[in-house]
Design a protein around this motif. Structure first.
Motif, PDB file in Angstrom:
ATOM      1  N   ASN A  93       0.849  -1.170   0.000  1.00  0.00           N
ATOM      2  CA  ASN A  93       0.000   0.000   0.000  1.00  0.00           C
ATOM      3  C   ASN A  93       0.896   1.235   0.000  1.00  0.00           C
ATOM      4  OD1 ASN A  93      -2.212   1.619   0.380  1.00  0.00           O
ATOM      5  ND2 ASN A  93      -3.095   0.321   1.959  1.00  0.00           N
ATOM      6  N   LEU A  94       1.414   1.550  -1.193  1.00  0.00           N
ATOM      7  CA  LEU A  94       2.422   2.612  -1.295  1.00  0.00           C
ATOM      8  C   LEU A  94       1.924   3.727  -2.190  1.00  0.00           C
ATOM      9  CD1 LEU A  94       5.276   0.064  -1.932  1.00  0.00           C
ATOM     10  CD2 LEU A  94       4.936   1.320   0.198  1.00  0.00           C
ATOM     11  N   PHE A  95       2.785   4.707  -2.465  1.00  0.00           N
ATOM     12  CA  PHE A  95       2.480   5.745  -3.441  1.00  0.00           C
ATOM     13  C   PHE A  95       3.194   5.349  -4.739  1.00  0.00           C
ATOM     14  CE2 PHE A  95       2.591   7.792   0.773  1.00  0.00           C
ATOM     15  CZ  PHE A  95       1.243   8.069   0.882  1.00  0.00           C
ATOM     16  N   PRO A  96       2.492   4.630  -5.626  1.00  0.00           N
ATOM     17  CA  PRO A  96       3.168   3.887  -6.695  1.00  0.00           C
ATOM     18  C   PRO A  96       4.022   4.734  -7.634  1.00  0.00           C
ATOM     19  CG  PRO A  96       0.774   3.898  -7.009  1.00  0.00           C
ATOM     20  CD  PRO A  96       1.035   4.421  -5.641  1.00  0.00           C
ATOM     21  N   ARG A  97       3.567   5.930  -7.987  1.00  0.00           N
ATOM     22  CA  ARG A  97       4.326   6.690  -8.989  1.00  0.00           C
ATOM     23  C   ARG A  97       5.312   7.669  -8.364  1.00  0.00           C
ATOM     24  NH1 ARG A  97       0.342   9.196 -13.154  1.00  0.00           N
ATOM     25  NH2 ARG A  97      -0.871   9.569 -11.270  1.00  0.00           N
ATOM     26  N   LEU A  98       5.474   7.598  -7.044  1.00  0.00           N
ATOM     27  CA  LEU A  98       6.476   8.448  -6.396  1.00  0.00           C
ATOM     28  C   LEU A  98       7.716   7.599  -6.101  1.00  0.00           C
ATOM     29  CD1 LEU A  98       4.181  10.442  -3.917  1.00  0.00           C
ATOM     30  CD2 LEU A  98       4.739  10.956  -6.295  1.00  0.00           C
ATOM     31  N   GLU A 102      10.746   9.688  -1.952  1.00  0.00           N
ATOM     32  CA  GLU A 102       9.586  10.543  -1.710  1.00  0.00           C
ATOM     33  C   GLU A 102       8.541   9.822  -0.860  1.00  0.00           C
ATOM     34  OE1 GLU A 102       9.279  13.554  -1.966  1.00  0.00           O
ATOM     35  OE2 GLU A 102       7.140  13.919  -1.814  1.00  0.00           O
ATOM     36  N   ARG A 105       9.982  10.108   2.558  1.00  0.00           N
ATOM     37  CA  ARG A 105      10.037  11.517   2.959  1.00  0.00           C
ATOM     38  C   ARG A 105       8.654  12.005   3.398  1.00  0.00           C
ATOM     39  NH1 ARG A 105       9.337  16.371   2.200  1.00  0.00           N
ATOM     40  NH2 ARG A 105       7.802  15.878   0.607  1.00  0.00           N
ATOM     41  N   LEU A 106       7.614  11.569   2.675  1.00  0.00           N
ATOM     42  CA  LEU A 106       6.247  11.952   3.030  1.00  0.00           C
ATOM     43  C   LEU A 106       5.875  11.434   4.418  1.00  0.00           C
ATOM     44  CD1 LEU A 106       4.479  11.406  -0.380  1.00  0.00           C
ATOM     45  CD2 LEU A 106       4.251  13.462   1.006  1.00  0.00           C
ATOM     46  N   ALA A 107       6.329  10.203   4.715  1.00  0.00           N
ATOM     47  CA  ALA A 107       6.009   9.634   6.028  1.00  0.00           C
ATOM     48  C   ALA A 107       6.733  10.399   7.135  1.00  0.00           C
ATOM     49  CB  ALA A 107       6.376   8.161   6.059  1.00  0.00           C
ATOM     50  N   ALA A 122       9.943  21.513  -0.471  1.00  0.00           N
ATOM     51  CA  ALA A 122      10.006  20.229   0.224  1.00  0.00           C
ATOM     52  C   ALA A 122      11.424  19.657   0.198  1.00  0.00           C
ATOM     53  CB  ALA A 122       9.024  19.256  -0.410  1.00  0.00           C
ATOM     54  N   ASP A 123      12.081  19.751  -0.963  1.00  0.00           N
ATOM     55  CA  ASP A 123      13.390  19.116  -1.089  1.00  0.00           C
ATOM     56  C   ASP A 123      14.513  19.944  -0.480  1.00  0.00           C
ATOM     57  OD1 ASP A 123      12.372  16.891  -2.254  1.00  0.00           O
ATOM     58  OD2 ASP A 123      12.546  17.664  -4.294  1.00  0.00           O
ATOM     59  N   ARG A 148      10.800   4.409  -8.840  1.00  0.00           N
ATOM     60  CA  ARG A 148       9.382   4.519  -8.488  1.00  0.00           C
ATOM     61  C   ARG A 148       8.967   3.296  -7.683  1.00  0.00           C
ATOM     62  NH1 ARG A 148       5.480   6.712 -13.180  1.00  0.00           N
ATOM     63  NH2 ARG A 148       6.456   8.724 -13.519  1.00  0.00           N
ATOM     64  N   GLU A 161       7.413  -0.676   2.581  1.00  0.00           N
ATOM     65  CA  GLU A 161       6.258  -0.627   3.476  1.00  0.00           C
ATOM     66  C   GLU A 161       6.727  -0.488   4.936  1.00  0.00           C
ATOM     67  OE1 GLU A 161       2.856  -1.191   2.329  1.00  0.00           O
ATOM     68  OE2 GLU A 161       2.305  -0.692   4.383  1.00  0.00           O
ATOM     69  N   LEU A 164       8.192   2.993   5.630  1.00  0.00           N
ATOM     70  CA  LEU A 164       7.162   4.008   5.899  1.00  0.00           C
ATOM     71  C   LEU A 164       6.715   3.941   7.358  1.00  0.00           C
ATOM     72  CD1 LEU A 164       4.776   3.942   2.791  1.00  0.00           C
ATOM     73  CD2 LEU A 164       6.634   5.475   3.304  1.00  0.00           C
TER      74      LEU A 164
ATOM     75  N   ASN B 203       5.675  22.174  -5.345  1.00  0.00           N
ATOM     76  CA  ASN B 203       6.932  21.603  -4.874  1.00  0.00           C
ATOM     77  C   ASN B 203       7.149  21.828  -3.384  1.00  0.00           C
ATOM     78  OD1 ASN B 203       8.417  20.440  -7.265  1.00  0.00           O
ATOM     79  ND2 ASN B 203       7.823  22.426  -8.070  1.00  0.00           N
ATOM     80  N   GLU B 215      -2.033   9.721  -5.340  1.00  0.00           N
ATOM     81  CA  GLU B 215      -1.503   8.372  -5.534  1.00  0.00           C
ATOM     82  C   GLU B 215      -2.229   7.340  -4.685  1.00  0.00           C
ATOM     83  OE1 GLU B 215       1.163   7.227  -7.589  1.00  0.00           O
ATOM     84  OE2 GLU B 215       0.552   9.111  -8.526  1.00  0.00           O
ATOM     85  N   LEU B 223      -0.697   7.687   7.219  1.00  0.00           N
ATOM     86  CA  LEU B 223       0.538   8.351   7.640  1.00  0.00           C
ATOM     87  C   LEU B 223       0.245   9.538   8.563  1.00  0.00           C
ATOM     88  CD1 LEU B 223       2.737   8.421   4.401  1.00  0.00           C
ATOM     89  CD2 LEU B 223       2.834   6.822   6.311  1.00  0.00           C
ATOM     90  N   TYR B 225      -1.943  12.180   7.655  1.00  0.00           N
ATOM     91  CA  TYR B 225      -2.393  13.392   6.950  1.00  0.00           C
ATOM     92  C   TYR B 225      -3.912  13.450   6.944  1.00  0.00           C
ATOM     93  CZ  TYR B 225       2.346  13.955   5.140  1.00  0.00           C
ATOM     94  OH  TYR B 225       3.684  14.144   5.029  1.00  0.00           O
TER      95      TYR B 225
END
Lengths: 255, 353
Positions: A93-98, A102, A105-107, A122-123, A148, A161, A164, B203, B215, B223, B225
């Motif tokens: 259960n991920l963010f497939p296209r990131l 990333e 990093r989101l987590a 962000a970066d 990805r 997983e 995260l 960004n 996504e 997480l 959010y």
């Protein structure tokens, strides 16, 4: 910190019905801080459903979930995560296209101040990136940073997983069959990670797992679910030897 | 400096960067490179539409929200200027008050719609926005004493922004230095600023969460959010930028009517431009809007010329008749979706990944 006598997490008569089917039936249990509890039971016993009730993806039909004595039965998923109840998922259960970076990093960003920042970059936040890199390295994905998530192998997706989940730095860490579908050489990576999390003081771990050798080596306590009911619980050796468990689970469920 | 302005999100591939640069330079120097009312008008529209498409991409491409109310917010901004300027008379105060009022109304309305309906499934949200936008269109046509109904409003602006105002006696490269030129650059630089703000936004930590929601919103919640909050903020920001684009259009045209701002045709055009340019890339809106507006404005001429050239060939000349321009535009769209399913920018960028 709660004293060891106060359960860090507790379910009281926790129940959920889907139509006429009672998937989790009045399960009461106290999770003590620092313990690793393995939930076992045959397929359809309600293990994942029980998980979802604790982490909030499902709302209980009856009973209560308490976190450090406070009722969190009606809290939303993000609110529970923010209280320190983090989980990984059985189906990836991920963010497939990131990218891998990333994703993690989101987590990391989620529980740090500035997550709502509209005009920061962000970066440019080196602190967050550095922590994310640390978790990625710990899970053995350091050489896949820019890949990805969708392009990773199944085993690497399972590792991501876990990364995260690590990134959330939760006090209560929940794994739903973390090694499911992994090859024999990959599974130990995950198990070593769980062991290292267990070594971090104060973390309470809840684990759904089928593999008996894993349970014997890791678990402090076992909960046996059968048809949504808690049929036995306690120390692994005692529980696995008991008659009721042999009938409910070992006799029918596995091999 | 440039890197910071572009938020570290430059177009990327050299060819893509070159095309984007060419477009920006052409727009920056349009009044001098392509003098003439019609070409400058096209350039101004491209600037405005880029902002409109980019703000829609924030919703559709970055957050995964399908809304049909985007032209409504565009219209609210334009009508703000139009109503204030026609009731208060021409002046900067009317312009500022009308623009600010339009933007505030758009923000408030977007907030209410988002609050009331972003919790429901995506398809219902799309339906609700369609219903609200249609109702708004009816309202504008019924309240003709205020809005001018189907005829719209024609109004005057501060003299500085009109062709009658000349701020210098001489001509620069043969171009009159008048209020029209000032309006053009007001629009050009506003569009650049708004675009850079959006580029920064996508960004930012906030923008990254929007992409996470697109996504896998289920995991984003796990997480920690609160995805509904992020969706609401994205909707409001997108509506505010759309309204500002509407303000720019109202300034440029000195006319605001349902056809130029509120129509469903325009909504579909925006969708097409986002898809052609590439969903989830701000640079895609630059290319999508430029190509589409150019095609819409000049395809007929090109076809007329082609039809005349082929007048000896019976069937070909009929197919190329200028009246068939919509057919060819549709064909271009189908081909671009077929060959660039991730949009032009997506195609360029994908080749590295």
């Amino acid at each position: 910190m709660a004293s060891p006598s106060v359960p860090v997490l507790e379910t009281r008569d926790l129940t959920i019905r889907f139509g006429g089917h009672v998937a989790v039936d009045a399960v009461s249990y106290s999770f003590r801080p620092g313990n690793l509890v393995a939930i076992v039971g045959p397929n359809g016993a309600g293990k994942t459903t029980y998980f979802n009730l604790i982490s909030g993806q499902l709302r209980a039909s009856g009973g209560a979930v308490l976190h450090k004595g406070e009722d969190i039965t009606t809290l939303s998923v993000p609110d529970r995560t923010r209280r320190g109840i983090g989980r990984a998922f059985q189906l990836t259960n991920l963010f497939p296209r990131l990218s891998v970076l990333e994703n993690v990093r989101l987590a990391v960003q989620a529980l740090r101040p500035g997550a709502m920042g509209l005009f920061a970059l962000a970066d440019a936040d080196a602190g967050t990136l550095e922590i994310a890199m640390g978790h990625i390295a710990r899970c053995g994905l350091a050489d896949r940073l820019d890949e990805r998530a969708a392009n990773l192998s199944h085993g690497d997706q399972r590792k991501l997983e876990v990364a995260l989940l690590l990134a959330l730095e939760s006090e209560i860490v929940m794994f739903d069959e973390p090694t499911a579908g992994m090859s024999a050489d990959e599974a130990p990576v995950i198990l070593d990670l769980i062991k290292s999390i267990k070594a971090d003081t104060g973390k309470t771990i809840i684990l759904v797992e089928h593999k008996m050798d894993v349970i014997r080596s890791l678990a402090d306590e076992i909960m046996v679910l059968h048809n949504g009911q808690l049929v036995a619980s306690g120390e692994p050796g005692a529980v696995m030897g008991s008659q009721v468990v042999r009938e409910a689970y070992l006799g029918t469920g596995l091999h | 400096m440039i890197k910071s302005l572009l938020s570290g999100d430059a177009p990327g591939k050299p060819l893509l960067a070159l095309i984007v640069c060419a477009v920006v330079i052409c727009l920056a120097l349009a009044p001098f490179l392509f003098p003439g009312t019609r070409s400058v008008d096209t350039a101004a529209r491209i600037c405005i539409i880029i902002v409109l498409v980019a703000s829609y991409d924030l919703l559709l491409g970055y957050t995964g929200i399908v809304s049909f109310a985007h032209t409504m917010f565009f219209g609210i901004g334009a009508y703000g200027v139009a109503i204030a300027s026609s009731s208060m008379g021409p002046g900067w105060d009317a312009l500022a008050l009308g623009g600010a009022g339009g933007v505030l109304v758009a923000a408030a309305l977007a907030f209410v719609i988002a609050l009331a309906s972003l919790r429901v499934r995506a398809i219902f949200f799309a339906m609700i926005t369609l219903a609200v936008a249609s109702a708004f269109g009816v309202l504008v046509s019924q309240l003709y004493t205020i809005t001018g109904g189907e005829d719209g409003l024609t109004y005057r602006l501060p003299q500085m922004l009109t062709p009658a105002f000349e701020f210098a006696d001489f001509r620069l490269f043969g171009v009159r230095l008048d209020g029209r030129l000032l309006s053009y650059y007001l629009i050009f630089f506003s569009a650049v600023a708004l675009f850079l703000v959006l580029l920064r936004l996508v960004n930012s930590p906030f923008g990254r969460v929007l992409q996470a929601i697109r996504e896998n919103d289920f995991r984003a919640e796990a997480l920690g959010y609160k995805t509904v909050h992020y969706r609401i903020v994205a909707s409001v920001v997108s509506a505010v930028v759309a309204a500002l684009a509407g303000v720019l259009l109202a300034i440029w045209l000195r006319y605001t009517g349902p056809d130029t701002t509120l129509s469903l045709d325009l909504m579909i055009d925006i969708l097409v431009m986002v898809v052609i340019g590439g969903m989830g890339t701000m640079w895609g809106s630059v290319l999508g809007a430029t190509i589409f507006v150019m095609a819409k404005n000049y395809l007929r001429e090109v076809m007329g010329a082609a039809s005349a050239l082929t007048s000896d060939l019976p069937l070909v000349t009929d197919i190329l008749h200028p009246d068939r321009w919509l057919f060819w535009l549709g064909l271009l769209f189908i081909l671009s979706v077929y060959f660039f399913p991730t949009g032009i920018v997506g195609k360029f960028r994908r080749s590295t990944q």
